[in-house]
Design an enzyme around this catalytic site. Structure first.
Site, short mmCIF file in Angstrom:
data_model
loop_
_atom_site.label_atom_id
_atom_site.label_comp_id
_atom_site.label_asym_id
_atom_site.label_seq_id
_atom_site.Cartn_x
_atom_site.Cartn_y
_atom_site.Cartn_z
N HIS A 196 -64.73 90.25 -39.10
CA HIS A 196 -65.51 89.28 -38.30
C HIS A 196 -66.91 89.82 -38.00
CE1 HIS A 196 -64.96 85.71 -35.35
NE2 HIS A 196 -66.22 85.79 -35.75
N ARG A 206 -63.65 80.39 -38.91
CA ARG A 206 -62.67 80.83 -37.92
C ARG A 206 -61.33 81.01 -38.60
NH1 ARG A 206 -65.83 82.15 -34.99
NH2 ARG A 206 -66.31 81.59 -32.85
N GLU A 234 -56.50 87.25 -35.52
CA GLU A 234 -57.27 88.51 -35.61
C GLU A 234 -57.34 89.20 -34.25
OE1 GLU A 234 -60.90 86.53 -37.10
OE2 GLU A 234 -61.91 87.21 -35.27
#
Ligand code: 8YV
Length: 333
Positions: free
Chosen positions: A290, A243, A272
């Site tokens: 991601h 993360r 993000e």
């Protein structure tokens, strides 16, 4: 005779048509058919009258939202991580929360290894060089990177995905694998992963390639910051598939610029989809948006598992992968 109205649910992000079709067999479904993230206000407004919701890491489910959505009974995250959920608040309100473990473990571990290899062997940096038309001659030390096989792989966070990365390193690449975790694994699991438990300080000092697979929480916020980067080998690489926020991205950009560590591979970022501007300017970092769990097979399995959880709970009062199973007991009582 009137057919009774189906319970209403919300699908907060675009999912696969077959997942929506299955949900529609059971529910009256309102869905976000774009890839835009609804604002918190819009999410609250669309949740009115909904007993269930499918969410992703972008939707925050906290006490204010729960207070404003009193009929909500279940939220199913299409993700294994659930730091977007305030679990105590969900449990206090008797709302079941579910996630998608297992179905993404091996796919995500594959990607962790892809980033280890790409980062160590300078795959992205050399590809950019070639695409820019800069490759005019070959040189003996051109884009010489770091070895991966037979080096030391460090893993911070040894859950299912961490163990998958460990197995790949130990059994596929002949690496010495060391790990640090809140709790030590049992001896049989350590042996299966070929991994040895070390302190965080030893992990930082000894790893040639350090992979972060720890869940995000207040305790893991900036687990890797300037002080930790300073403890790593100058030849080391760092990979984050966990993360954003586990790494202090500003400190990392500085460390990469100063060659305090050799390189990094990042799939997740603080704030993000924004990326720290300095990370975009340093050459020794591989950046991906991601996508560690992104194969169609796995993303389908994640969406289906989230749907299965909502269907199982709202039709039978059970769940496949509950985060707060105590809610199930309370609902049955
Ligand atoms: C998800 C992830 O795709 O599962 C997780 O925790 O980080 C990814 O696999 C992403 O979070 C979207 O929800």
């Amino acid at each position: 005779m009137n057919t009774p109205a189906k319970p209403a649910i919300l699908v907060a992000r675009r999912v696969f048509p077959e997942t929506l079709a299955r949900l529609r067999e059971h529910f009256d479904v309102e869905s976000n058919d774009t890839d835009g993230v609804w604002s918190q206000d819009e999410l609250v407004q669309r949740l009115q009258g909904k007993v269930g919701a499918l969410t992703t890491g972008s939707e925050r489910i906290g006490p204010e939202l729960l207070a404003a959505c009193p009929v909500l009974k279940v939220v199913a995250n299409i993700a294994v991580g659930y730091n977007n959920f305030d679990v105590p608040a969900l449990t206090a309100q008797g709302v079941l929360a579910t996630n998608t473990p297992d179905v993404l473990t091996e796919t995500t571990a594959d990607f962790g290894f892809a980033l280890v290899l790409a980062t160590a062997r300078r795959v992205a940096e050399s590809e950019h060089y070639l695409r820019a038309g800069l490759w005019k001659q070959w040189a003996l030390d051109m884009f010489a990177g770091a070895e991966v096989h037979a080096t030391t792989l460090g893993i911070l966070g040894m859950g299912r995905i961490g163990q998958g990365v460990a197995r790949r390193g130990a059994h596929g690449f002949g690496m010495k694998v060391i790990y640090h975790n809140r709790s030590r694994l049992d001896a049989a699991t350590e042996a299966a992963c070929g991994a040895t438990y070390v302190s965080k300080a030893e992990l930082l000092a000894q790893a040639d390639h350090l992979v972060l697979v720890v869940p995000y929480s207040a305790a893991s916020h900036h687990a890797i910051g300037a002080a930790e980067l300073a403890q790593m080998k100058p030849t080391a690489t760092l990979v984050n598939i966990a993360r954003g926020g586990i790494v202090d991205d500003a400190a990392l950009a500085q460390a990469l610029k100063n060659r305090q560590i050799a390189a990094a591979g990042l799939d997740v970022f603080e704030g993000e989809p924004s990326v720290h501007p300095e990370l975009l300017t340093v050459p020794n970092v591989v950046l991906t948006p991601h996508i560690a769990s992104a194969t169609l097979k796995t993303r389908r399995a994640m969406a289906e598992l989230a749907a299965d959880n909502v269907i199982a709970f709202l039709t039978q009062g059970r769940a496949l992968t509950p985060i707060n199973p105590e809610v199930l007991g309370a609902a049955a009582a």
